[in-house]
Design a protein around this motif. Structure first.
Motif, PDB file in Angstrom:
ATOM      1  N   ARG A  82       7.262  -6.691  15.252  1.00 48.22           N
ATOM      2  CA  ARG A  82       7.543  -5.271  14.948  1.00 48.22           C
ATOM      3  C   ARG A  82       6.940  -4.885  13.602  1.00 48.22           C
ATOM      4  NH1 ARG A  82      11.838  -1.779  16.107  1.00 48.22           N
ATOM      5  NH2 ARG A  82      11.813  -2.737  18.161  1.00 48.22           N
ATOM      6  N   ILE A  83       7.114  -5.740  12.595  1.00 44.45           N
ATOM      7  CA  ILE A  83       6.545  -5.460  11.266  1.00 44.45           C
ATOM      8  C   ILE A  83       5.023  -5.363  11.360  1.00 44.45           C
ATOM      9  CG2 ILE A  83       6.242  -6.353   8.910  1.00 44.45           C
ATOM     10  CD1 ILE A  83       9.088  -5.431   9.407  1.00 44.45           C
ATOM     11  N   ALA A  84       4.436  -6.285  12.126  1.00 44.46           N
ATOM     12  CA  ALA A  84       2.968  -6.286  12.292  1.00 44.46           C
ATOM     13  C   ALA A  84       2.506  -4.997  12.972  1.00 44.46           C
ATOM     14  CB  ALA A  84       2.542  -7.505  13.100  1.00 44.46           C
ATOM     15  N   PHE A  85       3.284  -4.509  13.970  1.00 43.09           N
ATOM     16  CA  PHE A  85       2.947  -3.262  14.663  1.00 43.09           C
ATOM     17  C   PHE A  85       2.953  -2.081  13.684  1.00 43.09           C
ATOM     18  CE2 PHE A  85       4.813   0.638  16.461  1.00 43.09           C
ATOM     19  CZ  PHE A  85       3.790   1.008  17.313  1.00 43.09           C
ATOM     20  N   ILE A  86       4.002  -1.998  12.875  1.00 43.82           N
ATOM     21  CA  ILE A  86       4.116  -0.889  11.910  1.00 43.82           C
ATOM     22  C   ILE A  86       2.946  -0.932  10.931  1.00 43.82           C
ATOM     23  CG2 ILE A  86       5.513   0.089  10.043  1.00 43.82           C
ATOM     24  CD1 ILE A  86       8.006  -1.057  11.511  1.00 43.82           C
ATOM     25  N   LYS A  87       2.682  -2.141  10.416  1.00 45.15           N
ATOM     26  CA  LYS A  87       1.625  -2.294   9.414  1.00 45.15           C
ATOM     27  C   LYS A  87       0.259  -1.911   9.996  1.00 45.15           C
ATOM     28  CE  LYS A  87       0.759  -5.357   5.569  1.00 45.15           C
ATOM     29  NZ  LYS A  87       1.151  -6.604   4.907  1.00 45.15           N
ATOM     30  N   LYS A  88      -0.013  -2.373  11.211  1.00 45.78           N
ATOM     31  CA  LYS A  88      -1.299  -2.079  11.848  1.00 45.78           C
ATOM     32  C   LYS A  88      -1.448  -0.583  12.111  1.00 45.78           C
ATOM     33  CE  LYS A  88      -4.112  -3.346  15.882  1.00 45.78           C
ATOM     34  NZ  LYS A  88      -4.137  -4.097  17.162  1.00 45.78           N
ATOM     35  N   THR A  89      -0.358   0.057  12.572  1.00 44.82           N
ATOM     36  CA  THR A  89      -0.404   1.496  12.862  1.00 44.82           C
ATOM     37  C   THR A  89      -0.654   2.307  11.605  1.00 44.82           C
ATOM     38  OG1 THR A  89       1.206   1.111  14.627  1.00 44.82           O
ATOM     39  CG2 THR A  89       0.839   3.396  13.975  1.00 44.82           C
ATOM     40  N   VAL A  90       0.020   1.935  10.517  1.00 40.91           N
ATOM     41  CA  VAL A  90      -0.139   2.671   9.257  1.00 40.91           C
ATOM     42  C   VAL A  90      -1.510   2.413   8.640  1.00 40.91           C
ATOM     43  CG1 VAL A  90       0.739   2.932   6.902  1.00 40.91           C
ATOM     44  CG2 VAL A  90       2.339   2.720   8.805  1.00 40.91           C
ATOM     45  N   GLU A  91      -1.956   1.154   8.680  1.00 38.91           N
ATOM     46  CA  GLU A  91      -3.254   0.827   8.080  1.00 38.91           C
ATOM     47  C   GLU A  91      -4.407   1.456   8.842  1.00 38.91           C
ATOM     48  OE1 GLU A  91      -3.142  -3.418   7.821  1.00 38.91           O
ATOM     49  OE2 GLU A  91      -2.158  -3.394   5.852  1.00 38.91           O
ATOM     50  N   GLY A  92      -4.149   1.883  10.088  1.00 38.59           N
ATOM     51  CA  GLY A  92      -5.175   2.577  10.865  1.00 38.59           C
ATOM     52  C   GLY A  92      -5.384   4.017  10.425  1.00 38.59           C
ATOM     53  N   LEU A  93      -4.495   4.537   9.576  1.00 35.74           N
ATOM     54  CA  LEU A  93      -4.619   5.915   9.077  1.00 35.74           C
ATOM     55  C   LEU A  93      -5.686   6.002   7.996  1.00 35.74           C
ATOM     56  CD1 LEU A  93      -0.850   6.888   8.609  1.00 35.74           C
ATOM     57  CD2 LEU A  93      -2.382   7.800  10.351  1.00 35.74           C
ATOM     58  N   PRO A  94      -6.351   7.147   7.877  1.00 34.73           N
ATOM     59  CA  PRO A  94      -7.227   7.375   6.715  1.00 34.73           C
ATOM     60  C   PRO A  94      -6.392   7.293   5.433  1.00 34.73           C
ATOM     61  CG  PRO A  94      -7.602   9.037   8.411  1.00 34.73           C
ATOM     62  CD  PRO A  94      -6.390   8.259   8.833  1.00 34.73           C
ATOM     63  N   ASP A  95      -7.024   6.944   4.309  1.00 34.51           N
ATOM     64  CA  ASP A  95      -6.307   6.728   3.050  1.00 34.51           C
ATOM     65  C   ASP A  95      -5.410   7.902   2.664  1.00 34.51           C
ATOM     66  OD1 ASP A  95      -7.470   4.291   2.881  1.00 34.51           O
ATOM     67  OD2 ASP A  95      -8.973   4.841   1.382  1.00 34.51           O
ATOM     68  N   THR A  96      -5.913   9.130   2.841  1.00 35.17           N
ATOM     69  CA  THR A  96      -5.149  10.328   2.442  1.00 35.17           C
ATOM     70  C   THR A  96      -3.827  10.389   3.193  1.00 35.17           C
ATOM     71  OG1 THR A  96      -7.240  11.473   2.122  1.00 35.17           O
ATOM     72  CG2 THR A  96      -5.260  12.833   2.213  1.00 35.17           C
ATOM     73  N   TYR A  97      -3.891  10.169   4.497  1.00 32.18           N
ATOM     74  CA  TYR A  97      -2.674  10.268   5.321  1.00 32.18           C
ATOM     75  C   TYR A  97      -1.739   9.078   5.106  1.00 32.18           C
ATOM     76  CZ  TYR A  97      -5.175  14.075   7.569  1.00 32.18           C
ATOM     77  OH  TYR A  97      -5.834  15.243   7.807  1.00 32.18           O
ATOM     78  N   ARG A  98      -2.322   7.910   4.769  1.00 34.42           N
ATOM     79  CA  ARG A  98      -1.476   6.752   4.486  1.00 34.42           C
ATOM     80  C   ARG A  98      -0.631   6.992   3.235  1.00 34.42           C
ATOM     81  NH1 ARG A  98      -4.959   2.179   3.182  1.00 34.42           N
ATOM     82  NH2 ARG A  98      -5.951   2.742   5.134  1.00 34.42           N
ATOM     83  N   SER A  99      -1.263   7.564   2.200  1.00 32.63           N
ATOM     84  CA  SER A  99      -0.533   7.892   0.974  1.00 32.63           C
ATOM     85  C   SER A  99       0.523   8.951   1.245  1.00 32.63           C
ATOM     86  CB  SER A  99      -1.499   8.397  -0.106  1.00 32.63           C
ATOM     87  OG  SER A  99      -2.469   7.418  -0.386  1.00 32.63           O
ATOM     88  N   MET A 100       0.156   9.933   2.107  1.00 35.53           N
ATOM     89  CA  MET A 100       1.091  10.998   2.456  1.00 35.53           C
ATOM     90  C   MET A 100       2.296  10.436   3.214  1.00 35.53           C
ATOM     91  SD  MET A 100       0.314  14.507   4.623  1.00 35.53           S
ATOM     92  CE  MET A 100      -1.220  14.854   3.771  1.00 35.53           C
ATOM     93  N   LEU A 101       2.052   9.448   4.072  1.00 32.64           N
ATOM     94  CA  LEU A 101       3.127   8.825   4.850  1.00 32.64           C
ATOM     95  C   LEU A 101       4.141   8.142   3.931  1.00 32.64           C
ATOM     96  CD1 LEU A 101       2.958   6.735   8.051  1.00 32.64           C
ATOM     97  CD2 LEU A 101       3.694   5.575   5.982  1.00 32.64           C
ATOM     98  N   ILE A 102       3.639   7.385   2.948  1.00 35.08           N
ATOM     99  CA  ILE A 102       4.544   6.690   2.028  1.00 35.08           C
ATOM    100  C   ILE A 102       5.318   7.689   1.176  1.00 35.08           C
ATOM    101  CG2 ILE A 102       4.598   5.135   0.025  1.00 35.08           C
ATOM    102  CD1 ILE A 102       2.215   3.652   1.401  1.00 35.08           C
ATOM    103  N   GLU A 103       4.645   8.748   0.744  1.00 37.32           N
ATOM    104  CA  GLU A 103       5.303   9.779  -0.069  1.00 37.32           C
ATOM    105  C   GLU A 103       6.354  10.531   0.747  1.00 37.32           C
ATOM    106  OE1 GLU A 103       4.136  13.938  -2.299  1.00 37.32           O
ATOM    107  OE2 GLU A 103       2.528  12.558  -1.773  1.00 37.32           O
TER     108      GLU A 103
END
Length: 594
Positions: A82-103
């Motif tokens: 499950r952790i690997a799934f979340i990480k892979k899904t998030v890391e597939g985002l462009p940098d801008t959206y990845r930062s937005m997701l964490i924020e």
């Protein structure tokens, strides 16, 4: 107050439930109405960010109002896939959206069990306008946004994407290499020039940050020959190498630590020094106690020093006595001892055995606005709310503070350590004049503490009638709950356990475990807990002390304590084994034979 219409239902709900008052609601609605339409926040966001209203109290009601489903992470299986799934899904985002997701505090948790193509997204604020923007980049046909508590989602995000150590990041792009050779000693100007242009500051600051994040209790910085310095972290009681700095003069690293510490002279290399560092790390004020000592080197051109930095994280301080884990008779005796209006409560054990933690928890149990609580500690490690902690310094040393405390109308006193006859006698005088006194001693077990006071020169009748209880304490490593494995005993092992003190009934009714090791722990171990030997001063124990004559008979005291039902440290350790918390080897290494 502005009229509450259908769009302000959340405000009305929060008002009705007492989460906010009319004044806050009126003010927040005014802010909402005056904000630019393109950047306008909803009422919940305004209440949380501008008025510091509890995030979950607000957004649980928002989720209910707009029919967002709530997901509890405690009910979810957050295993490696499950952790690997979340990480892979998030890391597939462009940098801008990845930062937005964490924020934004959202996580793509899983695909729905019933609708396989629907992605379940959890959010601390399910009404955030940025969620659809981020969700479109997951590349799924359908998604559902669910509410999840702020703390749960923050903890999961930090676990999957730990915050970067900015100092170590700078370190990667820097070139450290200080190798100044001086036959007659350290060239201070060359040292200063090299420190100024090097990344050593980032190395030291990065070590402080990393130690806090890894949960280390101490940082050891040890100068080695050959221009090498080891950085070690003490994790769960054991030292572990974190970093080795090559081709750099140890004096340069020591100079950086000294420069960043209060009360330490950078140019003094021949004597011990004590100081402290304060830093805000991950939004929390941290204190570090710094100890520096000169050590011998084979290269006479070097003046090497050993540095130990104690991490003082008050988030780890236990203020609830119930959470100390006092076992069996120790619990009842300890509560009884600290409930008395006078007398001494002594904690004993080696350095790093958690004595201060236990004393602070006990103090919080008795601190009350109606009593004057004074502490004399050198140094002060943790700030204790409700107590007046006397400041030891050049103009008031430990002894003078102890003498002065008698004139300061105390009710309860904490003496950091009874270090000699003078401090011991003052502590006993406090106890005999109606004060509850807490203190520590460095001895192996509870009966040894009595002998220690006697050898200091304290009269036996004063020891007998001033002390309420002596508690010996040790910290033992605890097994990782995630990977520990049951360990059936063979006949030979049963025989060893019985010689150790177990009965056949204990062995038949207990399951013992062994460490395995996983990604969540340190080779099968995670955390520590305490074991205690609580010697309560009964009438019989007092009589043995008063009639001691020229020497305290520790064995007689141990025998009487056993008759009174006192558990030795080894017996307390056996209980931890039967609870499945630790191992035979750990208790064997931590305790001695009764």
């Amino acid at each position: 107050m502005p009229e509450i219409d259908i769009t302000d239902k959340i405000g009305y709900t929060l008002l009705k439930k007492g989460i906010i008052d009319y004044e806050v609601l009126e003010h927040s609605l005014r802010i909402k109405d005056t904000e630019d339409k393109k950047k306008r926040r909803n009422l919940g966001q305004i209440l949380v960010s501008d008025f510091q209203i509890d995030h979950d109290a607000v957004f649980r009601e928002v989720a209910n109002l707009y029919a967002f489903r709530e997901i509890y992470l405690a009910d979810e299986v957050l295993d490696l896939p499950r952790i690997a799934f979340i990480k892979k899904t998030v890391e597939g985002l462009p940098d801008t959206y990845r930062s937005m997701l964490i924020e934004t505090k959202i996580i793509p948790l899983k695909f729905d069990d019933k609708v396989s193509e629907k992605l379940i997204i959890i959010a601390a604020d399910p009404t955030d306008k940025r969620i659809p923007v981020i969700a479109r980049n997951f590349g799924v046909k359908k998604y559902e946004v669910c509410y999840c508590r702020f703390k749960e989602i923050t903890n999961l995000l930090e676990k999957i994407f730990p915050p970067e150590n900015e100092f170590l990041k700078l370190l990667e792009t820097s070139d450290i290499g200080i190798n100044v050779k001086e036959e007659e000693g350290v060239d201070e100007e060359a040292l200063e020039a090299e420190i100024s242009k090097s990344a050593l500051i980032n190395l030291v600051e990065g070590a402080l940050v990393e130690a806090v994040r890894q949960g280390a209790s101490d940082i050891h910085i040890i100068a080695r020959e050959g221009n090498r310095t080891d950085f070690l972290f003490r994790l769960d009681g054991n030292l572990k190498l974190w970093h080795t700095q090559e081709n750099t003069m140890p004096e340069a690293i020591a100079a950086v630590v000294k420069d960043r510490s209060k009360n330490i002279d950078r140019f003094e290399r021949e004597m011990t020094q004590d100081g402290f560092i304060q830093r805000v790390i991950d939004g929390h004020q941290m204190r570090f106690r710094v100890s520096i000592m000169p050590i011998v080197a084979t290269e006479f051109s070097h003046k090497l020093e050993s540095i130990v930095i104690r991490v003082l994280d008050d988030r780890k301080v236990i203020t609830d006595l119930n959470k100390l884990g006092l076992q069996g008779p120790a619990r009842d005796c300890f509560y009884k001892a600290i409930s008395k209006p006078q007398g001494i409560v002594i904690l004993t054990g080696p350095t790093g055995s958690g004595k201060s933690t236990t004393l602070i928890a006990a103090l919080h149990q008795v601190i009350d606005p109606t009593v004057n609580v004074l502490t004399v500690e050198d140094p002060v490690e943790y700030i204790i709310r409700g107590a007046r902690q006397l400041k030891i310094g050049p103009k008031m040393d430990f002894d003078s503070a102890m003498r002065g405390i008698l004139r300061h109308d105390p009710d309860i006193v904490l003496v950091g350590e009874m270090r000699d006859k003078t401090t011991a006698e003052i502590a006993i005088k406090l106890a005999n004049t109606g004060h509850l006194t807490f203190s520590t001693l460095h001895t192996n077990d509870a009966p040894s503490a009595i002998s220690r006071l006697f050898k200091m020169g304290v009269e036996p009748f004063l020891i007998a009638y001033a002390i309420n209880i002596v508690v010996a304490q040790r910290l033992i490593r605890t097994l990782c709950k995630n990977c520990k494995k049951p360990m059936p005993l063979n006949e030979k092992e049963r025989e060893i356990y019985i010689k150790f003190g177990f009965t056949d009934e204990m062995l038949d009714n207990s399951t013992f475990y062994e460490p395995i090791g996983c990604e969540k722990c340190n080779q099968g171990w995670k955390g520590r807990c305490a074991i205690h030997e609580a010697l309560y001063f009964t009438r019989e124990i007092k009589q043995l002390i008063v009639s001691a004559g020229n020497d305290i008979d520790e064995n007689a005291i141990r025998e009487q304590a056993a008759k009174d039902g006192v558990w030795s440290l080894r017996r307390a350790g056996m209980e931890r084994m039967m609870e499945g918390v630790t191992t035979f080897e750990e208790i064997l290494a931590t305790t001695t034979e009764d």
